[in-house]
Write an enzyme that holds these catalytic residues in place. Structure first.
Site, PDB file in Angstrom:
ATOM      1  N   ASN A 339      47.795  31.951  38.345  1.00 10.11           N
ATOM      2  CA  ASN A 339      47.722  33.391  38.825  1.00 10.11           C
ATOM      3  C   ASN A 339      48.985  34.043  39.178  1.00 10.11           C
ATOM      4  O   ASN A 339      48.949  34.377  40.657  1.00 10.11           O
ATOM      5  CB  ASN A 339      46.632  33.077  39.720  1.00 10.11           C
ATOM      6  CG  ASN A 339      45.778  34.694  39.721  1.00 10.11           C
ATOM      7  OD1 ASN A 339      46.261  35.670  39.259  1.00 10.11           O
ATOM      8  ND2 ASN A 339      44.711  34.781  40.653  1.00 10.11           N
ATOM      9  N   HIS A 370      39.735  37.299  47.375  1.00 12.02           N
ATOM     10  CA  HIS A 370      38.791  36.533  46.331  1.00 12.02           C
ATOM     11  C   HIS A 370      37.357  36.666  46.745  1.00 12.02           C
ATOM     12  O   HIS A 370      36.338  36.651  45.824  1.00 12.02           O
ATOM     13  CB  HIS A 370      38.916  35.169  46.500  1.00 12.02           C
ATOM     14  CG  HIS A 370      39.913  34.688  45.557  1.00 12.02           C
ATOM     15  ND1 HIS A 370      41.318  34.271  45.947  1.00 12.02           N
ATOM     16  CD2 HIS A 370      40.305  34.177  44.448  1.00 12.02           C
ATOM     17  CE1 HIS A 370      42.147  33.970  45.169  1.00 12.02           C
ATOM     18  NE2 HIS A 370      41.626  33.978  44.040  1.00 12.02           N
TER      19      HIS A 370
END
Length: 556
Positions: A339, A370
């Site tokens: 990521n 998140h």
């Protein structure tokens, strides 16, 4: 359109035939439609033939269609966030614009994340509308900080990375919509810098990438074709889709916390299953991020100059490096290659700007971004401790005189197993989401890795003397990673084996002379005090290990 679904039911028959959830079928179909549109954008709506206004309209319109097709009326949340943030970008003072946007976008995102738990329940959708919201939050906060840097700060107070992306004017409404809603990144990202995106829309992303090859600048090259790398990435996408469909059903991660499995399986079986089941989840992310990268490349976005052999690079906005992840022998390598664009976002809006405890603040922001599932916070809170412990243990064992050196292959295999198992141990709560199954799993193993980490932090010293060095390691700050540069540099700095704080790592800087990316990383994130007020993007930079002079990549 059925409001009880995440989007259109047009592909419901295909979902029934494939056995995949409808939301996954919609996602894949929309991504392949985006791929076709990307090819058309490069071939028929090329910037040499089409005005930027038309390209902006196409990108934003198709992105709007895709998000509505996938998520139905839930896509309204994305539009609300975009409109609210643009109003703030337009009317807020440049001195506080980054703070307002950060609070607004993160607050709205967390409100939606909370609704996922208390309204929709755990795991109702395998893809959901909070995904695009997370991407938009990255984009609008990045843009707000870049506007603040360009309009509210003196250039001398900016790092080279901030100088490159600083905005000297606020975007128009159409440019903002195109940047946040464009079809290439609306569903799976990645987050891109605004100036890079505008350069792509206007066709400047090729000629601004001056690169040296054999000592000669090559700014006037013919626009390279992305087809070879696109086909390669599509092959990876196809392979990952097969792996995910087969492995995820065969080795579900939730079984690690199943009470019957814990009671019946041996310890060795459970540890092997933990490693395999967490590895089996990765192809899902490899599939989504590699496909998104291929879509952007097919449109002509992602060109990053040429390598040392003169071959075109298409990794400007790549989100992962699969080979480095799968062969990693330390946690840092996995973090640095997983990521990637989100890691850059965290560094640019948090780590390089927070004056105290930047590592903890960055992990906290990552967890909040998140979502609000307890498992996320368990993983990220443990991650901080595990990373610090791994640094300290690595340094300690490097200083030991064992009297013998294990075979290289043995060291690599053991390091790989320890790293992959540790990551699986820490990441499992992220996959389980809830506290109860996570604690059941950890308690069944007596929290043994947690105990080892705590003992490592308590017993091992923070700093060590260096073998073959006449000085002991000293604490450093971001400002000390580079020597001060004035109008000219007379030669490379002396050898310095101090830690590399810009990588957020205490690992010794032992990169080779050819590691241009490492050197440019230091330059891009060096604090102003380290660069000197006369430092410019054309100034030479030197690695802290005393390597040869290289040219910075700040203009790329």
């Amino acid at each position: 359109m059925d409001v009880r679904t995440t989007g259109s039911t047009l592909l419901l028959p295909l979902s029934g035939m494939s056995g995949l959830p409808l939301d996954q079928v919609n996602f894949v179909a929309c991504q392949f439609l985006a791929f076709i549109a990307a090819c058309l954008l490069r071939l028929y709506w090329h910037p040499s033939q089409t005005s930027p206004w038309v390209r902006h309209v196409i990108a934003a319109s198709l992105g709007t269609f895709l998000i509505i097709f996938c998520f139905g009326w839930y896509a309204t949340h994305c539009f609300v966030q975009v409109l609210l943030c643009y109003a703030v970008l337009t009317f807020a003072s440049v001195g506080n614009i980054h703070k307002f946007i950060f609070v607004l976008s993160m607050g709205y995102l967390m409100l939606i994340q909370v609704s996922r738990i208390y309204v929709f329940g755990y795991g109702l959708f395998s893809t959901d509308f909070s995904g695009p919201l997370m991407l938009m939050t990255q984009k609008v906060t990045s843009l707000a900080f870049q506007i603040h840097d360009g309009l509210a700060k003196e250039e001398a107070d900016l790092t080279v990375d901030q100088q490159r992306f600083a905005m000297r004017a606020r975007p128009s409404f159409l440019e903002f919509l195109s940047y946040t809603l464009n079809f290439m990144s609306i569903l799976a990202g990645p987050c891109t810098c605004y100036k890079d995106y505008i350069a792509f829309i206007e066709g400047r992303n090729f000629w601004i990438k001056e690169t040296k090859f054999d000592g000669k600048c090559l700014p006037g090259r013919i626009e390279p074709s992305p087809l070879p790398v696109v086909w390669k990435k599509l092959l990876i996408v196809a392979s990952c889709s097969v792996l995910f469909v087969t492995l995820s059903k065969t080795f579900p991660a939730a079984r690690n916390a199943d009470a019957e499995f814990i009671a019946s399986a041996s310890l060795s079986t459970r540890l092997c299953y933990l490693l395999v089941s967490v590895q089996a989840v990765r192809p899902k992310y490899y599939f989504a991020w590699t496909l998104a990268d291929a879509i952007n490349n097919a449109a002509g976005f992602g060109f990053n100059g040429y390598d040392e052999n003169g071959r075109s690079r298409w990794d400007l906005i790549s989100n992962l490096n699969i080979w480095k992840i799968e062969t990693a022998t330390d946690i840092k390598s996995i973090v640095n290659n997983w990521n990637i664009q989100t890691s850059l976002w965290l560094k640019r809006v948090c780590y390089t700007r927070v004056p105290v405890y930047p590592t903890a603040a960055t992990f906290a922001l990552s967890a909040a971004w998140h979502g609000v599932y307890p498992g996320y916070y368990m993983t990220f809170s443990c991650g901080v401790l595990f990373i610090h412990a791994s640094r300290r243990a690595r340094h300690f064992f490097r200083q030991l005189h064992l009297g013998w050196t294990p075979p290289q292959l043995s060291r690599v295999i053991v390091s790989w197993l320890v790293t992959q198992f540790t990551v699986a141990y820490v990441v499992l709560p992220f996959l389980l989401l809830a506290v109860e199954p996570s604690l059941r799993f950890y308690s069944s193993l007596n929290f043994f890795l947690h105990i080892m980490v705590v003992l490592t932090l308590l017993l091992l010293p923070r700093t060590f003397g260096h073998i073959g060095s006449t000085h002991s390691q000293l604490p450093v700050t971001k400002a000390t990673i580079l020597g001060k540069h004035k109008d000219s540099v007379t030669g490379p700095s002396p050898v310095d084996t101090r830690p590399c704080p810009i990588h957020n790592d205490d690992e010794l800087c032992t990169h080779s002379n050819q590691d241009v990316e490492h050197v440019s990383h230091h330059v891009l994130y060096a604090a102003p005090a380290a660069r000197g007020r006369s430092f410019t993007t054309t100034s030479p930079a030197y690695c802290v290990a005393g390597v040869e002079q290289v040219s910075t990549l700040a203009t790329q």
